[in-house]
Write a protein that holds these residues in place. Structure first.
Motif, PDB file in Angstrom:
ATOM      1  N   VAL A   1       8.895  14.868   0.905  1.00 51.63           N
ATOM      2  CA  VAL A   1       8.884  13.436   0.587  1.00 51.63           C
ATOM      3  C   VAL A   1       8.963  13.242  -0.930  1.00 51.63           C
ATOM      4  CG1 VAL A   1       7.524  11.305   0.730  1.00 51.63           C
ATOM      5  CG2 VAL A   1       7.642  12.856   2.692  1.00 51.63           C
ATOM      6  N   LEU A   2       8.156  13.996  -1.665  1.00 49.59           N
ATOM      7  CA  LEU A   2       8.184  13.929  -3.131  1.00 49.59           C
ATOM      8  C   LEU A   2       9.555  14.368  -3.641  1.00 49.59           C
ATOM      9  CD1 LEU A   2       6.654  13.460  -5.784  1.00 49.59           C
ATOM     10  CD2 LEU A   2       5.826  15.815  -5.616  1.00 49.59           C
ATOM     11  N   ASP A   3      10.068  15.448  -3.101  1.00 53.03           N
ATOM     12  CA  ASP A   3      11.364  15.970  -3.532  1.00 53.03           C
ATOM     13  C   ASP A   3      12.469  14.936  -3.337  1.00 53.03           C
ATOM     14  OD1 ASP A   3      12.816  18.255  -4.587  1.00 53.03           O
ATOM     15  OD2 ASP A   3      13.800  18.315  -2.627  1.00 53.03           O
TER      16      ASP A   3
ATOM     17  N   THR B   1       0.860  -1.171   0.000  1.00 51.58           N
ATOM     18  CA  THR B   1       0.000   0.000   0.000  1.00 51.58           C
ATOM     19  C   THR B   1       0.902   1.228   0.000  1.00 51.58           C
ATOM     20  OG1 THR B   1      -1.724  -1.154   1.186  1.00 51.58           O
ATOM     21  CG2 THR B   1      -1.804   1.242   1.234  1.00 51.58           C
ATOM     22  N   SER B   2       0.668   2.106  -0.952  1.00 44.45           N
ATOM     23  CA  SER B   2       1.515   3.288  -1.111  1.00 44.45           C
ATOM     24  C   SER B   2       1.137   4.383  -0.141  1.00 44.45           C
ATOM     25  CB  SER B   2       1.356   3.846  -2.527  1.00 44.45           C
ATOM     26  OG  SER B   2       1.593   2.855  -3.471  1.00 44.45           O
ATOM     27  N   PRO B   3       2.137   5.124   0.329  1.00 46.29           N
ATOM     28  CA  PRO B   3       1.817   6.327   1.085  1.00 46.29           C
ATOM     29  C   PRO B   3       1.166   7.347   0.146  1.00 46.29           C
ATOM     30  CG  PRO B   3       4.202   6.092   0.819  1.00 46.29           C
ATOM     31  CD  PRO B   3       3.555   4.889   0.214  1.00 46.29           C
ATOM     32  N   VAL B   4       0.245   8.126   0.665  1.00 46.57           N
ATOM     33  CA  VAL B   4      -0.460   9.131  -0.129  1.00 46.57           C
ATOM     34  C   VAL B   4      -0.174  10.495   0.471  1.00 46.57           C
ATOM     35  CG1 VAL B   4      -2.726   9.970  -0.899  1.00 46.57           C
ATOM     36  CG2 VAL B   4      -2.292   7.508  -0.726  1.00 46.57           C
ATOM     37  N   ARG B   5       0.177  11.440  -0.400  1.00 48.16           N
ATOM     38  CA  ARG B   5       0.376  12.826   0.010  1.00 48.16           C
ATOM     39  C   ARG B   5      -0.710  13.651  -0.667  1.00 48.16           C
ATOM     40  NH1 ARG B   5       4.386  13.422   3.930  1.00 48.16           N
ATOM     41  NH2 ARG B   5       4.947  15.469   3.132  1.00 48.16           N
ATOM     42  N   GLY B   6      -1.770  13.968   0.057  1.00 45.84           N
ATOM     43  CA  GLY B   6      -2.822  14.821  -0.476  1.00 45.84           C
ATOM     44  C   GLY B   6      -2.428  16.272  -0.312  1.00 45.84           C
ATOM     45  N   GLY B   7      -2.798  17.103  -1.273  1.00 47.17           N
ATOM     46  CA  GLY B   7      -2.458  18.521  -1.204  1.00 47.17           C
ATOM     47  C   GLY B   7      -0.969  18.769  -1.344  1.00 47.17           C
ATOM     48  N   ALA B   8      -0.280  17.880  -2.069  1.00 45.62           N
ATOM     49  CA  ALA B   8       1.171  17.984  -2.227  1.00 45.62           C
ATOM     50  C   ALA B   8       1.546  19.124  -3.174  1.00 45.62           C
ATOM     51  CB  ALA B   8       1.731  16.664  -2.764  1.00 45.62           C
ATOM     52  N   HIS B   9       2.748  19.624  -2.983  1.00 50.04           N
ATOM     53  CA  HIS B   9       3.349  20.624  -3.868  1.00 50.04           C
ATOM     54  C   HIS B   9       4.579  19.981  -4.481  1.00 50.04           C
ATOM     55  CE1 HIS B   9       0.882  23.890  -2.351  1.00 50.04           C
ATOM     56  NE2 HIS B   9       1.006  23.307  -1.170  1.00 50.04           N
ATOM     57  N   LEU B  10       5.094  20.580  -5.535  1.00 47.99           N
ATOM     58  CA  LEU B  10       6.286  20.021  -6.160  1.00 47.99           C
ATOM     59  C   LEU B  10       7.509  20.145  -5.271  1.00 47.99           C
ATOM     60  CD1 LEU B  10       5.843  20.957  -9.907  1.00 47.99           C
ATOM     61  CD2 LEU B  10       5.160  18.905  -8.679  1.00 47.99           C
ATOM     62  N   ASP B  11       7.432  20.967  -4.225  1.00 40.99           N
ATOM     63  CA  ASP B  11       8.540  21.075  -3.273  1.00 40.99           C
ATOM     64  C   ASP B  11       8.284  20.270  -1.993  1.00 40.99           C
ATOM     65  OD1 ASP B  11       6.550  22.737  -2.278  1.00 40.99           O
ATOM     66  OD2 ASP B  11       7.954  24.200  -1.468  1.00 40.99           O
ATOM     67  N   ASP B  12       7.248  19.424  -1.998  1.00 38.80           N
ATOM     68  CA  ASP B  12       6.962  18.564  -0.853  1.00 38.80           C
ATOM     69  C   ASP B  12       8.228  17.761  -0.534  1.00 38.80           C
ATOM     70  OD1 ASP B  12       6.201  15.676   0.076  1.00 38.80           O
ATOM     71  OD2 ASP B  12       4.475  16.910   0.590  1.00 38.80           O
TER      72      ASP B  12
END
Length: 194
Positions: A20-22, A7-18
């Motif tokens: 975890v995403l970064d 099950t993948s972690p979900v980042r709602g309301g993410a920005h491109l500078d988040d």
């Protein structure tokens, strides 16, 4: 033997500078864009590639090239290009609606072959915004298709985390309905909470 998907972690309301995403995007990775026609996926793909030169853009629309509905031959060419980019040590942003489970699974398989993480980036503005943007696009998608895409992607929101991505990031939207690229932006809408 059935392989159990994480099950993948979900980042709602993410920005491109988040953060975890970064972190995931700082190394070679496969980013799977998900969203209806007119959502702003190509804009986000270009922004991601501009910020991270190790990410190439692989676009189903560009492979189709004739302004028609993307066919399986174009998807196959795009997947071949994806495989080549990954073999060369680069990462990629795969630009398409990805409302079809087979296309998402194929991208995940290609990434797994190269032992790269996959990130699903969801761009989901309101239906009215997607329909309006068709009037501004070179490649216009018929209204009934945009409506079908929007419904399909909306239905995917609870499904994507079970497909095995390293992260599912649902981008925050500015008041305009476009993805919000500003770092640390405030007044944004999280499509998961709308």
């Amino acid at each position: 033997m059935v392989e159990r998907m994480k099950t993948s972690p979900v980042r709602g309301g993410a920005h491109l500078d988040d953060p975890v995403l970064d972190q995931l995007l700082s190394e070679p990775v496969v980013v799977l864009m998900v969203g209806p026609a007119g959502a702003g996926k190509s804009t986000v793909a270009r922004e991601l590639a501009a910020r991270r030169p190790h990410l190439a853009i692989v676009s189903y629309d560009q492979e189709q090239g004739d302004g028609q509905v993307v066919g399986e031959a174009a998807v196959a060419r795009a997947h071949t290009r994806l495989d080549r980019h990954l073999a060369d040590g680069a990462g990629a942003v795969v630009d398409g609606t990805h409302r079809q489970s087979a296309r998402r699974a194929a991208v995940r398989r290609i990434a797994a072959t190269h032992r790269l993480p996959t990130v699903a980036v969801v761009v989901l503005p309101g239906l009215d915004q997607c329909l309006h943007r068709q009037t501004l696009r070179t490649r216009v998608v018929a209204e009934h298709r945009v409506r079908a895409h929007h419904a399909a992607v909306t239905a995917l929101l609870p499904v994507l985390p079970g497909e095995g991505y390293d992260l599912v990031a649902v981008l925050a939207l500015a008041a305009s309905g476009l993805p919000d690229f500003r770092e640390n932006a405030a007044a944004v809408r999280d499509p998961l909470k709308s």
